[in-house]
Design a protein around this motif. Structure first.
Motif, short mmCIF file in Angstrom:
data_model
loop_
_atom_site.label_atom_id
_atom_site.label_comp_id
_atom_site.label_asym_id
_atom_site.label_seq_id
_atom_site.Cartn_x
_atom_site.Cartn_y
_atom_site.Cartn_z
N ARG A 185 0.84 -1.36 0.00
CA ARG A 185 0.13 -0.04 -0.04
C ARG A 185 0.97 1.31 0.06
O ARG A 185 0.72 2.14 1.00
CB ARG A 185 -1.02 0.13 1.08
CG ARG A 185 -1.89 -1.32 1.11
CD ARG A 185 -2.95 -1.26 2.21
NE ARG A 185 -3.65 -2.40 2.26
CZ ARG A 185 -4.54 -2.95 3.10
NH1 ARG A 185 -4.75 -2.03 4.12
NH2 ARG A 185 -5.04 -4.08 2.95
N PRO A 186 1.47 1.32 -0.95
CA PRO A 186 2.65 2.39 -0.91
C PRO A 186 2.07 3.90 -0.89
O PRO A 186 2.53 4.97 -0.37
CB PRO A 186 3.54 2.23 -2.50
CG PRO A 186 2.77 1.39 -3.23
CD PRO A 186 1.94 0.49 -2.29
N ASP A 187 0.91 4.16 -1.70
CA ASP A 187 0.42 5.48 -1.68
C ASP A 187 -0.22 5.80 -0.27
O ASP A 187 -0.02 6.95 0.15
CB ASP A 187 -0.57 5.64 -2.80
CG ASP A 187 0.01 5.29 -4.04
OD1 ASP A 187 0.99 5.64 -4.29
OD2 ASP A 187 -0.73 4.83 -5.08
N GLU A 188 -0.75 4.84 0.46
CA GLU A 188 -1.39 4.92 1.67
C GLU A 188 -0.10 5.16 2.64
O GLU A 188 -0.27 5.95 3.84
CB GLU A 188 -2.12 3.87 2.11
CG GLU A 188 -3.41 3.66 1.56
CD GLU A 188 -4.40 2.54 2.03
OE1 GLU A 188 -4.60 2.30 3.08
OE2 GLU A 188 -4.30 1.63 1.20
N VAL A 189 1.03 4.43 2.50
CA VAL A 189 2.34 4.59 3.53
C VAL A 189 2.79 6.15 3.25
O VAL A 189 2.99 6.76 4.38
CB VAL A 189 3.10 3.70 2.96
CG1 VAL A 189 4.60 4.03 3.57
CG2 VAL A 189 3.03 2.23 3.45
N VAL A 190 2.86 6.74 2.19
CA VAL A 190 3.60 8.00 1.79
C VAL A 190 2.32 9.07 2.32
O VAL A 190 2.93 10.04 2.94
CB VAL A 190 3.74 7.87 0.35
CG1 VAL A 190 4.18 9.65 0.09
CG2 VAL A 190 4.77 7.19 -0.12
N GLU A 191 1.21 8.75 2.39
CA GLU A 191 0.17 9.80 2.82
C GLU A 191 0.34 9.69 4.29
O GLU A 191 0.21 10.80 4.97
CB GLU A 191 -1.37 9.17 2.17
CG GLU A 191 -2.24 10.25 2.60
CD GLU A 191 -3.56 9.75 1.98
OE1 GLU A 191 -4.58 10.08 2.81
OE2 GLU A 191 -3.65 9.05 0.91
N ALA A 192 0.47 8.50 4.99
CA ALA A 192 0.57 8.43 6.46
C ALA A 192 1.99 9.40 6.83
O ALA A 192 1.88 9.64 8.31
CB ALA A 192 0.55 7.18 6.75
N LEU A 193 2.77 9.25 6.03
CA LEU A 193 4.07 9.86 6.55
C LEU A 193 3.87 11.37 6.65
O LEU A 193 4.68 12.14 7.16
CB LEU A 193 5.33 9.61 5.58
CG LEU A 193 5.64 8.25 5.65
CD1 LEU A 193 6.65 7.70 4.19
CD2 LEU A 193 6.07 7.47 6.63
N SER A 217 4.11 7.01 16.96
CA SER A 217 2.72 6.75 16.50
C SER A 217 2.84 5.28 15.71
O SER A 217 4.14 5.01 15.05
CB SER A 217 1.99 7.80 15.54
OG SER A 217 2.88 8.00 14.41
N GLU A 218 1.79 4.85 15.30
CA GLU A 218 1.77 3.55 14.61
C GLU A 218 0.62 3.08 13.97
O GLU A 218 -0.49 2.61 14.37
CB GLU A 218 1.80 2.36 15.76
CG GLU A 218 2.23 1.00 15.33
CD GLU A 218 2.40 0.00 16.31
OE1 GLU A 218 2.53 -1.22 16.04
OE2 GLU A 218 2.41 0.22 17.64
N PRO A 219 0.63 3.86 12.75
CA PRO A 219 -0.68 3.21 11.85
C PRO A 219 -0.61 1.77 11.58
O PRO A 219 0.31 0.89 11.68
CB PRO A 219 -0.05 3.71 10.47
CG PRO A 219 0.97 4.93 10.73
CD PRO A 219 1.67 4.23 11.88
N THR A 220 -1.95 1.24 11.47
CA THR A 220 -2.18 -0.04 11.51
C THR A 220 -2.74 -0.79 10.41
O THR A 220 -3.52 -1.86 10.39
CB THR A 220 -2.80 -0.45 12.96
OG1 THR A 220 -4.28 0.30 12.67
CG2 THR A 220 -2.25 -0.30 14.18
N PHE A 221 -2.77 -0.24 9.13
CA PHE A 221 -3.47 -0.47 8.02
C PHE A 221 -2.69 -1.42 6.93
O PHE A 221 -3.34 -2.06 6.34
CB PHE A 221 -3.94 0.88 7.14
CG PHE A 221 -2.73 1.59 6.62
CD1 PHE A 221 -2.08 1.25 5.70
CD2 PHE A 221 -2.38 2.69 7.24
CE1 PHE A 221 -1.03 1.85 5.03
CE2 PHE A 221 -1.21 3.45 6.79
CZ PHE A 221 -0.65 2.91 5.72
#
Length: 198
Positions: free
Chosen positions: A30-38, A182-186
């Motif tokens: 999920r690279p786009d979501e990862v970059v967004e979460a950064l 923090s720790e995103p969990t998706f």
């Protein structure tokens, strides 16, 4: 299982690359979501540690924009050559490939807003030592992000025996003066830890 070179990269680079570049990877990584979460901002400086074929680095470069910069760091010259070729083909010019040492990313001190380590930490022989060396490159309010495979189903990722558990990573991060912010969990197969200096 192929033979691995000194840095854990298989001698069969083409096969290894095919695995890294597998289109199915985007489904679980999920690279786009990862970059967004950064939550990167235009103009920031980011390093992708263990960049491989610049899979994340190119996305990071788009996120920080022309005024930003990305250091694409790897210890494997052949990987870095592939990264350079992909950077050339992308038309982006805000990336610098860095041929680093196994125990030091060789980045300028206090230069980075964010360091990303994705699927790479298990290659480091001295995890806490590497994190200490990497953290020197962080600005005072910079963040270090580690994304890696936990001990769930081994459908993708390295063999179970090579994996570094979330708790083991956090212990090494603590020893290196980093604390969990923090720790995103998706992500389905991986932990996603955002750390800052204590």
């Amino acid at each position: 299982m192929g033979h691995h070179g000194s840095h854990g990269n298989p001698h069969d680079l083409a096969g290894y690359l095919a695995k890294l570049e597998d289109p199915a990877r985007a489904e679980w990584q999920r690279p786009d979501e990862v970059v967004e979460a950064l939550a990167l901002l235009p103009g920031q400086t980011v390093a992708d540690l263990g960049t491989g074929p610049a899979w994340f680095a190119l996305r990071l470069a788009r996120a920080v924009g022309e005024a930003g910069h990305v250091f694409a760091v790897d210890v494997e010259p052949q990987m870095l050559a592939l990264a350079r070729d992909r950077i050339a083909a992308s038309g982006l010019r805000n990336l610098s490939p860095i041929l680093a040492l196994p125990d030091d990313p060789l980045l300028p001190a206090a230069s980075c807003d964010l360091l990303l380590i994705a699927n790479t930490f298990h290659h480091f022989r001295d995890g806490a030592g590497y994190l200490r060396a990497a953290a020197r490159a962080l600005k005072p309010d910079g963040r270090l992000v580690n994304i890696d495979f936990d001990q769930r189903e081994p459908l993708v990722g390295p063999p179970m025996g090579q994996r570094v558990t979330r708790d083991r990573f956090l212990a090494q991060a603590d020893a290196a003066g980093l604390t969990l912010a923090s720790e995103p969990t998706f992500l389905p197969y991986q932990y996603f830890l955002i750390l800052e200096k204590k």
